[in-house]
Design a protein around this motif. Structure first.
Motif, PDB file in Angstrom:
ATOM      1  N   MET A  87     -23.822   1.180 -16.407  1.00 46.15           N
ATOM      2  CA  MET A  87     -23.015   0.058 -15.948  1.00 46.15           C
ATOM      3  C   MET A  87     -21.847   0.593 -15.123  1.00 46.15           C
ATOM      4  O   MET A  87     -21.098   1.466 -15.573  1.00 46.15           O
ATOM      5  CB  MET A  87     -22.483  -0.744 -17.138  1.00 46.15           C
ATOM      6  CG  MET A  87     -23.551  -1.397 -17.997  1.00 46.15           C
ATOM      7  SD  MET A  87     -24.476  -2.693 -17.109  1.00 46.15           S
ATOM      8  CE  MET A  87     -23.175  -3.902 -16.841  1.00 46.15           C
ATOM      9  N   LEU A  88     -21.710   0.060 -13.904  1.00 42.86           N
ATOM     10  CA  LEU A  88     -20.633   0.473 -13.010  1.00 42.86           C
ATOM     11  C   LEU A  88     -19.670  -0.684 -12.807  1.00 42.86           C
ATOM     12  O   LEU A  88     -20.095  -1.837 -12.639  1.00 42.86           O
ATOM     13  CB  LEU A  88     -21.200   0.909 -11.650  1.00 42.86           C
ATOM     14  CG  LEU A  88     -22.287   1.984 -11.635  1.00 42.86           C
ATOM     15  CD1 LEU A  88     -22.633   2.356 -10.195  1.00 42.86           C
ATOM     16  CD2 LEU A  88     -21.860   3.223 -12.417  1.00 42.86           C
ATOM     17  N   ARG A  89     -18.369  -0.368 -12.817  1.00 42.21           N
ATOM     18  CA  ARG A  89     -17.351  -1.380 -12.572  1.00 42.21           C
ATOM     19  C   ARG A  89     -16.559  -0.988 -11.321  1.00 42.21           C
ATOM     20  O   ARG A  89     -16.107   0.152 -11.196  1.00 42.21           O
ATOM     21  CB  ARG A  89     -16.401  -1.507 -13.760  1.00 42.21           C
ATOM     22  CG  ARG A  89     -15.353  -2.626 -13.599  1.00 42.21           C
ATOM     23  CD  ARG A  89     -14.357  -2.592 -14.733  1.00 42.21           C
ATOM     24  NE  ARG A  89     -15.035  -2.629 -16.025  1.00 42.21           N
ATOM     25  CZ  ARG A  89     -14.519  -2.099 -17.132  1.00 42.21           C
ATOM     26  NH1 ARG A  89     -13.348  -1.480 -17.086  1.00 42.21           N
ATOM     27  NH2 ARG A  89     -15.179  -2.167 -18.271  1.00 42.21           N
ATOM     28  N   PHE A  90     -16.429  -1.939 -10.405  1.00 38.32           N
ATOM     29  CA  PHE A  90     -15.716  -1.710  -9.150  1.00 38.32           C
ATOM     30  C   PHE A  90     -14.490  -2.604  -9.074  1.00 38.32           C
ATOM     31  O   PHE A  90     -14.505  -3.747  -9.544  1.00 38.32           O
ATOM     32  CB  PHE A  90     -16.621  -2.008  -7.948  1.00 38.32           C
ATOM     33  CG  PHE A  90     -17.763  -1.034  -7.787  1.00 38.32           C
ATOM     34  CD1 PHE A  90     -17.588   0.144  -7.073  1.00 38.32           C
ATOM     35  CD2 PHE A  90     -19.010  -1.302  -8.341  1.00 38.32           C
ATOM     36  CE1 PHE A  90     -18.641   1.037  -6.919  1.00 38.32           C
ATOM     37  CE2 PHE A  90     -20.061  -0.421  -8.184  1.00 38.32           C
ATOM     38  CZ  PHE A  90     -19.882   0.756  -7.485  1.00 38.32           C
ATOM     39  N   ASP A  91     -13.448  -2.052  -8.467  1.00 40.59           N
ATOM     40  CA  ASP A  91     -12.255  -2.825  -8.142  1.00 40.59           C
ATOM     41  C   ASP A  91     -12.367  -3.209  -6.677  1.00 40.59           C
ATOM     42  O   ASP A  91     -12.271  -2.350  -5.788  1.00 40.59           O
ATOM     43  CB  ASP A  91     -11.007  -1.990  -8.395  1.00 40.59           C
ATOM     44  CG  ASP A  91      -9.721  -2.758  -8.107  1.00 40.59           C
ATOM     45  OD1 ASP A  91      -9.796  -3.841  -7.481  1.00 40.59           O
ATOM     46  OD2 ASP A  91      -8.641  -2.271  -8.469  1.00 40.59           O
ATOM     47  N   ILE A  92     -12.579  -4.518  -6.431  1.00 34.94           N
ATOM     48  CA  ILE A  92     -12.765  -5.015  -5.067  1.00 34.94           C
ATOM     49  C   ILE A  92     -11.600  -5.938  -4.743  1.00 34.94           C
ATOM     50  O   ILE A  92     -11.561  -7.093  -5.182  1.00 34.94           O
ATOM     51  CB  ILE A  92     -14.104  -5.761  -4.919  1.00 34.94           C
ATOM     52  CG1 ILE A  92     -15.278  -4.856  -5.322  1.00 34.94           C
ATOM     53  CG2 ILE A  92     -14.288  -6.267  -3.492  1.00 34.94           C
ATOM     54  CD1 ILE A  92     -16.629  -5.553  -5.312  1.00 34.94           C
ATOM     55  N   GLY A  93     -10.637  -5.419  -4.007  1.00 34.35           N
ATOM     56  CA  GLY A  93      -9.489  -6.233  -3.625  1.00 34.35           C
ATOM     57  C   GLY A  93      -8.737  -6.799  -4.797  1.00 34.35           C
ATOM     58  O   GLY A  93      -8.286  -7.960  -4.751  1.00 34.35           O
ATOM     59  N   GLY A  94      -8.620  -6.036  -5.889  1.00 38.15           N
ATOM     60  CA  GLY A  94      -7.908  -6.509  -7.069  1.00 38.15           C
ATOM     61  C   GLY A  94      -8.787  -7.243  -8.052  1.00 38.15           C
ATOM     62  O   GLY A  94      -8.327  -7.578  -9.143  1.00 38.15           O
ATOM     63  N   GLN A  95     -10.035  -7.518  -7.693  1.00 35.84           N
ATOM     64  CA  GLN A  95     -10.960  -8.187  -8.591  1.00 35.84           C
ATOM     65  C   GLN A  95     -11.992  -7.174  -9.077  1.00 35.84           C
ATOM     66  O   GLN A  95     -12.393  -6.276  -8.350  1.00 35.84           O
ATOM     67  CB  GLN A  95     -11.677  -9.338  -7.879  1.00 35.84           C
ATOM     68  CG  GLN A  95     -10.747 -10.371  -7.263  1.00 35.84           C
ATOM     69  CD  GLN A  95     -11.537 -11.455  -6.550  1.00 35.84           C
ATOM     70  OE1 GLN A  95     -12.550 -11.932  -7.040  1.00 35.84           O
ATOM     71  NE2 GLN A  95     -11.057 -11.844  -5.377  1.00 35.84           N
ATOM     72  N   THR A  96     -12.419  -7.326 -10.314  1.00 38.07           N
ATOM     73  CA  THR A  96     -13.418  -6.415 -10.859  1.00 38.07           C
ATOM     74  C   THR A  96     -14.803  -7.049 -10.750  1.00 38.07           C
ATOM     75  O   THR A  96     -14.967  -8.255 -10.960  1.00 38.07           O
ATOM     76  CB  THR A  96     -13.127  -6.081 -12.329  1.00 38.07           C
ATOM     77  OG1 THR A  96     -13.115  -7.293 -13.094  1.00 38.07           O
ATOM     78  CG2 THR A  96     -11.816  -5.348 -12.460  1.00 38.07           C
ATOM     79  N   SER A  97     -15.772  -6.213 -10.418  1.00 37.29           N
ATOM     80  CA  SER A  97     -17.169  -6.651 -10.335  1.00 37.29           C
ATOM     81  C   SER A  97     -18.016  -5.571 -10.983  1.00 37.29           C
ATOM     82  O   SER A  97     -17.850  -4.379 -10.695  1.00 37.29           O
ATOM     83  CB  SER A  97     -17.586  -6.862  -8.877  1.00 37.29           C
ATOM     84  OG  SER A  97     -18.907  -7.336  -8.791  1.00 37.29           O
ATOM     85  N   GLU A  98     -18.913  -5.983 -11.879  1.00 35.43           N
ATOM     86  CA  GLU A  98     -19.677  -5.026 -12.669  1.00 35.43           C
ATOM     87  C   GLU A  98     -21.166  -5.247 -12.443  1.00 35.43           C
ATOM     88  O   GLU A  98     -21.629  -6.363 -12.206  1.00 35.43           O
ATOM     89  CB  GLU A  98     -19.334  -5.178 -14.164  1.00 35.43           C
ATOM     90  CG  GLU A  98     -19.669  -3.955 -14.991  1.00 35.43           C
ATOM     91  CD  GLU A  98     -18.998  -4.015 -16.356  1.00 35.43           C
ATOM     92  OE1 GLU A  98     -18.635  -2.954 -16.893  1.00 35.43           O
ATOM     93  OE2 GLU A  98     -18.822  -5.135 -16.869  1.00 35.43           O
ATOM     94  N   GLY A  99     -21.927  -4.166 -12.518  1.00 41.57           N
ATOM     95  CA  GLY A  99     -23.371  -4.261 -12.361  1.00 41.57           C
ATOM     96  C   GLY A  99     -24.067  -3.097 -13.047  1.00 41.57           C
ATOM     97  O   GLY A  99     -23.453  -2.084 -13.396  1.00 41.57           O
ATOM     98  N   ARG A 100     -25.383  -3.244 -13.229  1.00 44.81           N
ATOM     99  CA  ARG A 100     -26.205  -2.231 -13.907  1.00 44.81           C
ATOM    100  C   ARG A 100     -27.138  -1.577 -12.885  1.00 44.81           C
ATOM    101  O   ARG A 100     -27.752  -2.261 -12.063  1.00 44.81           O
ATOM    102  CB  ARG A 100     -27.020  -2.899 -15.023  1.00 44.81           C
ATOM    103  CG  ARG A 100     -27.942  -1.951 -15.800  1.00 44.81           C
ATOM    104  CD  ARG A 100     -28.554  -2.681 -16.989  1.00 44.81           C
ATOM    105  NE  ARG A 100     -29.177  -3.935 -16.555  1.00 44.81           N
ATOM    106  CZ  ARG A 100     -30.448  -4.027 -16.132  1.00 44.81           C
ATOM    107  NH1 ARG A 100     -31.205  -2.948 -16.083  1.00 44.81           N
ATOM    108  NH2 ARG A 100     -30.935  -5.193 -15.763  1.00 44.81           N
ATOM    109  N   ILE A 101     -27.241  -0.247 -12.935  1.00 48.94           N
ATOM    110  CA  ILE A 101     -28.113   0.470 -11.992  1.00 48.94           C
ATOM    111  C   ILE A 101     -29.566   0.204 -12.353  1.00 48.94           C
ATOM    112  O   ILE A 101     -30.030   0.592 -13.430  1.00 48.94           O
ATOM    113  CB  ILE A 101     -27.822   1.984 -12.020  1.00 48.94           C
ATOM    114  CG1 ILE A 101     -26.374   2.275 -11.647  1.00 48.94           C
ATOM    115  CG2 ILE A 101     -28.761   2.722 -11.054  1.00 48.94           C
ATOM    116  CD1 ILE A 101     -26.009   3.748 -11.723  1.00 48.94           C
ATOM    117  N   THR A 102     -30.256  -0.484 -11.464  1.00 44.68           N
ATOM    118  CA  THR A 102     -31.673  -0.790 -11.696  1.00 44.68           C
ATOM    119  C   THR A 102     -32.603   0.009 -10.793  1.00 44.68           C
ATOM    120  O   THR A 102     -33.816   0.030 -11.015  1.00 44.68           O
ATOM    121  CB  THR A 102     -31.936  -2.290 -11.464  1.00 44.68           C
ATOM    122  OG1 THR A 102     -31.535  -2.645 -10.130  1.00 44.68           O
ATOM    123  CG2 THR A 102     -31.149  -3.126 -12.465  1.00 44.68           C
TER     124      THR A 102
END
Length: 834
Positions: A613-628
């Motif tokens: 699971m990776l979490r990114f900070d995009i312009g102050g917002q967090t977005s998370e996803g799973r490597i598929t």
């Protein structure tokens, strides 16, 4: 000397001479070509080695390089804004500034002009103080010309030349912007470099003599200094480690040239082995008579050892001289394709050629000949005793190990050599087994009572000598395997090179296209004649956590991993997998809610795996996803690529812009240029012109491809000649058999049909076997040695069988036509004399 004057050694000398000539011609030319390509690739790098950093390198690095006798040049590159003066319209544009020292460039030459349709001059110097050299695109977009002033920061500099080719132009976005090159003495006056500025500094070194030893010592010293002093943001680049877009192509080219030489050696071994066995068969009766006269075995063996040693020396030297002469044909053909002359060849190909000649003669030619020393005297009255025997296991093992070592030496690449040696060894065993089974089946497959007479005689003639038939089919199969492998790999290797930078490769990258400009922008491109383009959303995001655990540069040891984590990624999203990417593991599922696809190189560097699971900070917002899924990305493809992609069509509530890549239409003789019109219509975008870099890469690719084609054509011709020698090595045995048949009443037409049937059958079987083996060996070489995806057509064995039959028939018709014309009495009398 009697054997030489009588022509007994002719075929053997021709085989060895041709083999050495093929190897040395390839070796001399490949040696010069590789040195020339390395020289040109070093021009792309800007020197023999580079110290790249985000801060100026310590003066100790330059001092150390000079103390080792190396030339030194420095550059500083960064993006900035260049603008025209107010009286010229005051337009501005993003430019790639490059300040160079007076010793620039160390490798390669600048190609400059003073305007369109003016002569191009080549020079190796920096701009004079107070002047700049610029790309044509900058003049066009700012409405300037040579002689006008360009405002760069606080300085005004006169445009003195237009850049046609910049040898060491990089591949970063700042380098793709129109270039402005100035003398390093003018950099301070611009006041553009401040403490917080993002500048790439490069210290280039180059050997002043022909040896790279000092360069290697300097790079070792520099790497130790960087490691011991903990100099972050500094790295050493060389021809072997820098410019990956050129290194991959040149590595493939070098491997293919080595494969060509390897297969030439293989063909030579086949020909020498057959020719020497034929030579030994001709001398059985002579040696039996010598034994009757009391000559000891040691004396006979020593006589042939000396004879073959002298013949090996003569054929090797002749082959080296012929190869050296032939390689100049390649040089002459290549001269029209490259701008500079190739460097002189070294003595290594000549020494290697002589060594190969002796190895072939003594390792493959001598073993069957040494059996002549053991011919019993009884053969003088009984011709059925003392025939040549298959080589012993020890001899076969020694020959095989020697040949394997030879092939590994020729390949100069362990993976390539092992696959080729192992593949050909397995193929040889498979050929022998399959051909033996085919010979056994012939006795039952052709009924003597119902089949045509010519077919019965042809099959019985093959089945009567199973060992010889197996040897002939195996030899032809191995030779055809080499040729089929060359054809398949040459075609697909060149195709993979051309696909990397095809003629319609994008030469413009446009970034900062706002979402509301998307449809108008695409409509404008269509109206301008651009119908094919990459179009992807681009999101700036920083990786902040893996599997819920926060990460930072300190979480990693490797310097590249630290740099990646310390910066923002360019992310994107799409429901469909980009057509120029390949999934290497996992599965790309369209519109998967939390699906992520990661470039496999990034995953390896950051120790990521499927399911993380990776979490990114995009312009102050967090977005998370799973490597598929993990993707294989070709970064030299000149296409839009991303490290991480969300596998869905929409990604809401995140700030995005769009990036486009396309090939710009040719300039119109009337009206504003494409780039100027695009910038006026969408003034906020950044339009990056990469046509100069593509032209430079394609020029080197074309050079490599043409050279490979020349080498391929020569080696193919050499292989066909060697196969011809292998097919015709049984001329005298066939002549005796056909003479007996004709004495028994067989017509010339029947014997011609028998010969055609035998050649077609043997050639077809050899072609099918060779093609099937070539598909397996070729796949392994493509996958593990050349590193490109390749799958042969299922029609290859059929085409190979037809080609093998036709080649065997053509070689037999040309080499054996005299057999059918020779008078019966002459052949039988000659056999009685023997």
């Amino acid at each position: 000397m009697r054997d030489f004057r009588a022509g007994e050694l002719r075929l053997l000398i021709v085989a060895v001479t041709l083999a050495v000539a093929a190897l040395t011609a390839v070796g001399f030319f490949a040696d010069r070509l590789n040195h020339g390509l390395a020289r040109d690739a070093r021009a792309l790098l800007g020197g023999d080695a580079i110290i790249a950093s985000d801060q100026p390198a310590s003066p100790a690095f330059a001092a150390q390089a000079r103390s080792m006798g190396l030339a030194v040049a420095t550059t500083a590159s960064f993006p900035s804004m260049g603008r025209a003066s107010d009286d010229k319209g005051g337009a501005s544009r993003l430019v790639g500034v490059k300040a160079v020292s007076s010793s620039y460039p160390l490798r390669g030459r600048m190609r400059l002009s003073i305007g369109p349709d003016t002569p191009v001059q080549e020079i190796a110097k920096a701009p004079d103080p107070g002047t700049v050299w610029v790309d044509p695109a900058l003049l066009d977009s700012l409405n300037l010309k040579v002689g006008d002033m360009l405002l760069l920061g606080d300085a005004q500099l006169r445009i003195a030349q237009v850049i046609v080719i910049e040898p060491d132009r990089g591949t970063g976005f700042a380098s793709f912007a129109p270039r402005v090159m100035l003398n390093q003495a003018d950099l301070a006056a611009t006041a553009l470099v401040q403490p917080a500025s993002r500048v790439t500094y490069r210290l280039a070194v180059a050997a002043t003599s022909g040896s790279d030893e000092a360069v290697s010592r300097f790079t070792d010293w520099a790497e130790s200094q960087i490691k011991s002093l903990g100099l972050r943001g500094m790295r050493v680049e060389s021809f072997a480690s820098g410019r990956p877009e050129m290194r991959q192509t040149l590595d493939r080219a070098e491997k293919f040239l080595n494969l060509v030489a390897l297969l030439a050696a293989l063909l030579a071994a086949v020909a020498v082995g057959i020719a020497s066995r034929d030579f030994a068969d001709r001398h059985l009766d002579d040696c039996a008579m010598l034994r009757v006269l009391g000559q000891p075995q040691r004396s006979i063996a020593m006589q042939y050892l000396i004879e073959f040693g002298l013949v090996g020396a003569l054929a090797s030297v002749a082959g080296v001289l012929l190869g050296f002469a032939v390689h100049y044909v390649f040089v002459w053909l290549l001269a029209g394709l490259v701008d500079a002359a190739l460097p002189m060849a070294t003595v290594w190909p000549a020494l290697f050629g002589i060594g190969v000649g002796f190895t072939l003669m003594l390792g493959f030619g001598l073993p069957p000949v040494l059996q002549l020393a053991r011919v019993p005297p009884l053969r003088v009255i009984r011709r059925d005793v003392g025939a040549l025997k298959p080589a012993s296991i020890a001899v076969l093992a020694a020959g095989t190990l020697g040949f394997a070592a030879l092939l590994l030496a020729v390949s100069s690449d362990l993976t390539l050599g092992l696959i080729a040696v192992g593949g050909f060894a397995a193929a040889g065993a498979l050929f022998a087994l399959t051909s033996w089974l085919a010979v056994m089946l012939l006795r039952r497959a052709v009924p003597e009572s119902r089949a045509p007479r010519w077919l019965v005689l042809a099959t019985r003639q093959i089945a009567a000598r199973p060992a010889f038939a197996v040897l002939q089919v195996s030899a032809l199969s191995v030779g055809l395997l080499a040729l089929v492998l060359l054809v398949l790999l040459r075609t697909d290797l060149i195709s993979s090179w051309r696909q990397a930078t095809p003629p319609d490769a994008p030469n413009r990258f446009v970034i900062n296209v706002q979402p509301e400009q998307g449809e108008p922008f695409k409509a404008w491109l269509h109206a301008a004649g651009v119908t094919r383009f990459d179009w992807y959303p681009m999101i700036r995001g920083r990786l902040v956590a893996v599997n819920g655990k926060p990460i930072s540069p300190e979480s990693y040891v490797e310097e590249r991993a630290k740099r990646l984590v310390d910066r923002e990624f360019n992310l994107s999203h799409a429901a469909a997998l980009p057509e120029h990417n390949q999934v290497s593991s996992g599965k790309w599922t369209a519109d998967e809610a939390d699906g992520l696809s990661v470039e496999e190189g990034l995953a390896k560097t950051l120790n990521l795996k499927l399911g993380d699971m990776l979490r990114f900070d995009i312009g102050g917002q967090t977005s998370e996803g799973r490597i598929t899924s993990l993707r294989r990305v070709d970064w030299s493809s000149m296409r839009v690529n991303f490290f991480v992609m969300f596998t869905r069509a929409q990604l809401s509530d995140v700030p995005i812009t769009y990036i486009a890549a396309f090939k710009a239409p040719p300039p119109s003789p009337q009206g504003a240029s494409f780039d100027t019109a695009l910038s006026r219509e969408f003034p906020n975008i950044t339009n990056v012109d990469v046509s100069a870099s593509i032209a430079q890469i394609q020029r080197v690719l074309d050079q490599v491809i043409r050279a490979v084609e020349f080498l391929f054509g020569f080696t193919l011709a050499a292989g066909l000649v060697v196969l011809f020698a292998a097919v015709t090595a049984t001329r005298e045995a066939r002549a005796r058999e056909f003479a007996i048949m004709r004495a028994m009443g067989a017509s010339g037409r029947l014997l011609a049909q028998v010969q055609r049937a035998e050649l077609l059958g043997v050639g077809a079987l050899a072609g099918v076997l060779a093609s099937a083996a070539a598909m397996a060996v070729g796949w392994s070489l493509a996958r593990y040695a050349f590193e490109f995806s390749w799958n042969a057509s299922p029609w290859v064995p059929l085409v190979g069988g037809v080609a093998g039959a036709l080649l065997a028939l053509a070689a037999g018709w040309w080499g054996l036509r005299e057999v059918l014309r020779r008078p019966v009495v002459e052949t039988l009398r000659s056999a009685m004399v023997e």
